[in-house]
Design an enzyme around this catalytic site. Structure first.
Site, mmCIF file in Angstrom:
data_model
loop_
_atom_site.group_PDB
_atom_site.id
_atom_site.type_symbol
_atom_site.label_atom_id
_atom_site.label_comp_id
_atom_site.label_asym_id
_atom_site.label_seq_id
_atom_site.Cartn_x
_atom_site.Cartn_y
_atom_site.Cartn_z
ATOM 1 N NE ARG A 69 -2.406 -2.346 2.796
ATOM 2 C CZ ARG A 69 -2.645 -2.587 4.073
ATOM 3 N NH1 ARG A 69 -3.479 -1.825 4.722
ATOM 4 N NH2 ARG A 69 -2.065 -3.595 4.688
ATOM 5 C CD GLU A 106 2.727 -10.844 18.805
ATOM 6 O OE1 GLU A 106 2.132 -10.272 17.880
ATOM 7 O OE2 GLU A 106 2.213 -11.095 19.910
HETATM 8 N N1 LIG Z 1 -4.617 -2.111 11.788
HETATM 9 C C1 LIG Z 1 -4.082 -2.063 10.555
HETATM 10 N N2 LIG Z 1 -4.831 -1.699 9.490
HETATM 11 C C2 LIG Z 1 -4.291 -1.673 8.252
HETATM 12 N N3 LIG Z 1 -3.009 -1.974 7.983
HETATM 13 C C3 LIG Z 1 -2.207 -2.341 9.020
HETATM 14 C C4 LIG Z 1 -2.705 -2.388 10.338
HETATM 15 N N4 LIG Z 1 -1.676 -2.753 11.161
HETATM 16 C C5 LIG Z 1 -0.600 -2.910 10.398
HETATM 17 N N5 LIG Z 1 -0.901 -2.660 9.090
HETATM 18 C C6 LIG Z 1 0.031 -2.778 7.950
HETATM 19 O O1 LIG Z 1 1.282 -3.194 8.473
HETATM 20 C C7 LIG Z 1 2.282 -2.213 8.304
HETATM 21 C C8 LIG Z 1 2.590 -1.445 9.565
HETATM 22 O O2 LIG Z 1 2.732 -2.291 10.675
HETATM 23 P P1 LIG Z 1 3.957 -2.104 11.677
HETATM 24 O O3 LIG Z 1 3.532 -2.862 12.893
HETATM 25 O O4 LIG Z 1 4.144 -0.640 11.940
HETATM 26 O O5 LIG Z 1 5.149 -2.716 11.001
HETATM 27 C C9 LIG Z 1 1.764 -1.219 7.282
HETATM 28 O O6 LIG Z 1 2.373 -1.526 6.046
HETATM 29 C C10 LIG Z 1 0.258 -1.436 7.253
HETATM 30 O O7 LIG Z 1 -0.184 -1.498 5.923
HETATM 31 O O1 LIG Z 2 -1.174 -5.513 2.606
HETATM 32 P P1 LIG Z 2 0.168 -5.006 2.158
HETATM 33 O O2 LIG Z 2 0.646 -5.660 0.916
HETATM 34 O O3 LIG Z 2 0.205 -3.518 2.083
HETATM 35 O O4 LIG Z 2 1.254 -5.481 3.260
HETATM 36 P P2 LIG Z 2 1.326 -5.209 4.800
HETATM 37 O O5 LIG Z 2 0.026 -5.590 5.436
HETATM 38 O O6 LIG Z 2 2.497 -6.010 5.262
HETATM 39 O O7 LIG Z 2 1.571 -3.734 4.946
#
Ligand SMILES: Nc1ncnc2c1ncn2[C@@H]1O[C@H](COP(=O)(O)O)[C@@H](O)[C@H]1O
Ligand SMILES: O=P(O)(O)OP(=O)(O)O
Length: 183
Positions: A69, A106
């Site tokens: 994303r 994790e």
């Molecule tokens: N709650 C969430 N909603 C959408 N996307 C998420 C969510 N939690 C994590 N993400 C995806 O994971 C990474 C960031 O996670 P980190 O724990 O900071 O590494 C980011 O690319 C989000 O798209």
């Molecule tokens: O869904 P994506 O491809 O954006 O990956 P992530 O949830 O690891 O950010």
């Protein structure tokens, strides 16, 4: 001016849907695609991000999008600013020689990669993603970029989940800018 900014943020916020228990139980998923399915919101989001970059990172030379994303924003913003757009991807998805960084999750581990020699030593790079949660992805991307000689000047996201304290978990000296904050 400030009131106008706040109004735009509220407008953006109203377009982002959340989905409980996705992709697994206990996770509240913030769906950036729900906002950009609307043309006016695409324009609004792009202008807010451009404004943030111009105000805080006037010398930025490359936007580094995190799979997948993050790519939505790294290309469109780089195109508008006339700077580089570089992808950081999960293992095995980039052709040619790559530089890799393995990091702990994790449970288990993951690997991020970038193509070799796409970053110039000292190049001012801004990491771009849709959301920061724990900060693990930004930390791993920073380590990877630094191993290529990049100067990581910050991180820009649309959404920050403040209760997870991602900004405190990433390497010191990397500022985080987020448009919207949720607990
Ligand atoms: N709650 C969430 N909603 C959408 N996307 C998420 C969510 N939690 C994590 N993400 C995806 O994971 C990474 C960031 O996670 P980190 O724990 O900071 O590494 C980011 O690319 C989000 O798209
Ligand atoms: O869904 P994506 O491809 O954006 O990956 P992530 O949830 O690891 O950010």
């Amino acid at each position: 001016m400030e009131a106008d900014y706040d109004k735009k943020i509220l407008e953006l916020k109203s377009k982002i849907k959340s989905f409980p228990d996705f992709p697994k139980p206990g996770i509240l998923f913030w769906d950036i695609f729900s906002a950009i399915s609307d043309g006016a919101t695409c324009k609004l989001l792009q202008s807010l991000l451009v404004q943030t970059i111009k105000a805080n990172y006037p010398d930025v030379e490359a936007l580094v999008g995190l799979e997948s994303r993050g790519f939505l924003f790294s290309f469109s913003l780089a195109a508008e600013l006339g700077i580089s757009s570089l992808p950081v991807r999960k293992k095995g998805k980039l052709p040619g020689e790559v530089v890799s960084h393995k990091y702990d999750l994790e449970y288990g581990s993951d690997v991020l990669e970038i193509q070799k020699n796409v970053v110039r030593p000292g190049q001012k790079c801004l990491i771009v993603d849709d959301l920061i949660a724990t900060g693990g992805s930004v930390t791993a991307a920073t380590t990877l970029l630094r191993s290529c000689g990049a100067d990581v000047i910050g991180c820009l996201v649309v959404i920050e989940l403040t209760s997870l304290r991602g900004r405190d978990n990433i390497p010191k000296g990397i500022p985080v800018h987020s448009l919207i904050q949720y607990d």
